[in-house]
Design an enzyme around this catalytic site. Structure first.
Site, PDB file in Angstrom:
ATOM      1  N   HIS A  92       0.860  -1.185   0.000  1.00 44.77           N
ATOM      2  CA  HIS A  92       0.000   0.000   0.000  1.00 44.77           C
ATOM      3  C   HIS A  92       0.894   1.231   0.000  1.00 44.77           C
ATOM      4  CE1 HIS A  92      -3.798   2.189   0.784  1.00 44.77           C
ATOM      5  NE2 HIS A  92      -2.983   3.052   1.372  1.00 44.77           N
ATOM      6  N   CYS A  93       0.703   2.095  -0.994  1.00 47.16           N
ATOM      7  CA  CYS A  93       1.551   3.277  -1.155  1.00 47.16           C
ATOM      8  C   CYS A  93       0.791   4.518  -0.703  1.00 47.16           C
ATOM      9  CB  CYS A  93       1.998   3.430  -2.612  1.00 47.16           C
ATOM     10  SG  CYS A  93       3.009   4.901  -2.901  1.00 47.16           S
ATOM     11  N   PRO A  94       1.244   5.199   0.348  1.00 48.72           N
ATOM     12  CA  PRO A  94       0.530   6.408   0.797  1.00 48.72           C
ATOM     13  C   PRO A  94       0.643   7.555  -0.192  1.00 48.72           C
ATOM     14  CG  PRO A  94       2.577   6.126   2.018  1.00 48.72           C
ATOM     15  CD  PRO A  94       2.410   4.890   1.196  1.00 48.72           C
ATOM     16  N   ASN A  97      -2.020   7.108  -2.484  1.00 48.43           N
ATOM     17  CA  ASN A  97      -3.233   6.864  -1.698  1.00 48.43           C
ATOM     18  C   ASN A  97      -3.977   5.629  -2.200  1.00 48.43           C
ATOM     19  OD1 ASN A  97      -5.024   7.460   0.401  1.00 48.43           O
ATOM     20  ND2 ASN A  97      -6.408   8.562  -0.963  1.00 48.43           N
ATOM     21  N   ASN A  98      -3.225   4.599  -2.529  1.00 50.62           N
ATOM     22  CA  ASN A  98      -3.816   3.380  -3.066  1.00 50.62           C
ATOM     23  C   ASN A  98      -2.808   2.251  -2.951  1.00 50.62           C
ATOM     24  OD1 ASN A  98      -5.875   1.862  -4.274  1.00 50.62           O
ATOM     25  ND2 ASN A  98      -6.312   3.497  -5.752  1.00 50.62           N
TER      26      ASN A  98
END
Length: 370
Positions: A92-94, A97-98
């Site tokens: 999950h990549c902040p 945001n996904n």
């Protein structure tokens, strides 16, 4: 800032090479923005809610997701932040945001590539223009008037140096992530599958067996599954080409075996000191606990005296487990899992208390009803 400094150092209207230089920077910048948006808006590809395999006989090889009320397809994992099962989830990549998964892995890799190239190009332009600006008087003294276009003010000097630092920072950090992603693509393994494979190899050594990773088809074939001119995903996300001697459920069977071992080593702890759920519980737990946190973004959970937790991972000052809750047929409480300070709990031993786990669960349920 790069465009501003380049306009003084090497204006695009002075020569063909200058025009190409400016154009290349614009291409890198626009491509970075485009692939960033595509990676974010496309999404990783979510497994349909209540998904089940075509053949009911295959359900025995798959894990059940209690949140999505369905089975996890091969290479799919549940993301607690997206609250959905993600197809071929990597992480999950902040920043986007996904999640990064099957549908947007190509876009995400292209975004990283152009971000690194653009910042590397920007670093060269900024550093070159800064050098010329600082030595402007020297060029004037020796009559090299063609190189005295860069005129630095206090603000342009400060901003130029600041942006050089930002650009170099992006090259180093995002470049490291890009290298990691390219390694993952060439091996056809996600970050989660790396961890699964590591445990599988450990189990194989212990049990005198050799686990064959089913999705490594060779560097070139692995690369073609993710990277292409369009960056669009290959296949349907449910079925994957595998090496000879493996099938669609080779990895999922290994996951089930690892889960079974995990359940076997689970220990039950009772809470004898409240846990606030804070990431830095300095005042309630002390300095040693704060200085030795688990290096993960997994949540910390709040616990009260008398709560019961099933622990599956241990650190010197922290424990990871799931809070035991009352189970009812008409009630499906959300699972509460995370880290909490080790000094808040004491291990539950049946022979010491004369109470079985079944009786303990019943007592918890009765307390909740009261």
């Amino acid at each position: 800032m790069t465009i501003y400094m380049n306009g003084m150092w090497w204006p695009s209207n002075t020569s063909i090479l200058a025009f190409i230089n400016q154009t290349v920077f614009f291409v890198f910048s626009l491509s970075t923005a485009f692939y960033f948006m595509m990676a974010s808006l496309t999404g990783p590809g979510y497994l349909p809610l209540k998904w089940i395999p075509v053949s009911h006989n295959d359900e025995q090889y798959l894990q059940l997701c209690c949140v999505c009320n369905g089975y996890k397809a091969p290479r799919s994992h549940h993301c607690r932040k997206c609250n959905r099962c993600v197809i071929k989830m990597d992480h999950h990549c902040p920043w986007i945001n996904n999640c990064v998964g099957w549908a947007n892995h190509g876009y995400f890799t292209a975004f990283l590539t152009f971000a690194v190239l653009g910042c590397l190009h920007g670093t060269v332009i900024l550093a070159s223009s800064l050098y010329v600006g600082l030595y402007r008087d020297w060029y004037i003294y020796y009559g090299q008037y063609s190189k005295v276009n860069v005129q630095l003010t206090i603000w342009s000097l400060v901003l130029c140096v600041f942006n050089i630092g930002l650009a170099i920072g992006v090259v180093l950090t995002v470049g490291a992530l890009l290298v990691y992603q390219l390694r993952s693509i060439l091996n056809n393994r996600t970050a989660i599958e790396d961890w699964i494979l590591e445990k599988a190899r450990f189990r194989g050594i212990r049990n005198d067996e050799t686990f064959i990773y089913p999705y490594d088809l060779g560097k070139w074939n692995n690369l073609k599954q993710v990277l292409s001119f369009t960056c669009r995903p290959v296949g349907n996300g449910f079925e994957w080409p595998v090496v000879e001697g493996c099938d669609q459920y080779t990895l999922t069977r290994e996951q089930l075996a690892q889960k079974e071992e995990k359940r076997a080593r689970t220990r039950t702890y009772t809470i004898n000191r409240p846990s606030t759920g804070s990431w830095l519980p300095l005042f309630s737990q002390g300095v040693k606990v704060c200085l030795s946190p688990p290096l993960t973004d997994e949540p910390r959970i709040k616990l009260e005296v008398g709560d019961v937790v099933r622990v599956t991972r241990w650190r010197k000052y922290w424990l990871f487990g799931e809070k035991l809750q009352s189970s009812k047929k008409d009630d499906n409480p959300k699972r509460i899992r995370g880290w909490f300070p080790r000094q808040c709990a004491v291990e539950f031993l049946e022979e010491d208390d004369g109470m079985s786990m079944e009786n303990l669960e019943l007592e918890i349920a009765n307390k909740k009803d009261d």
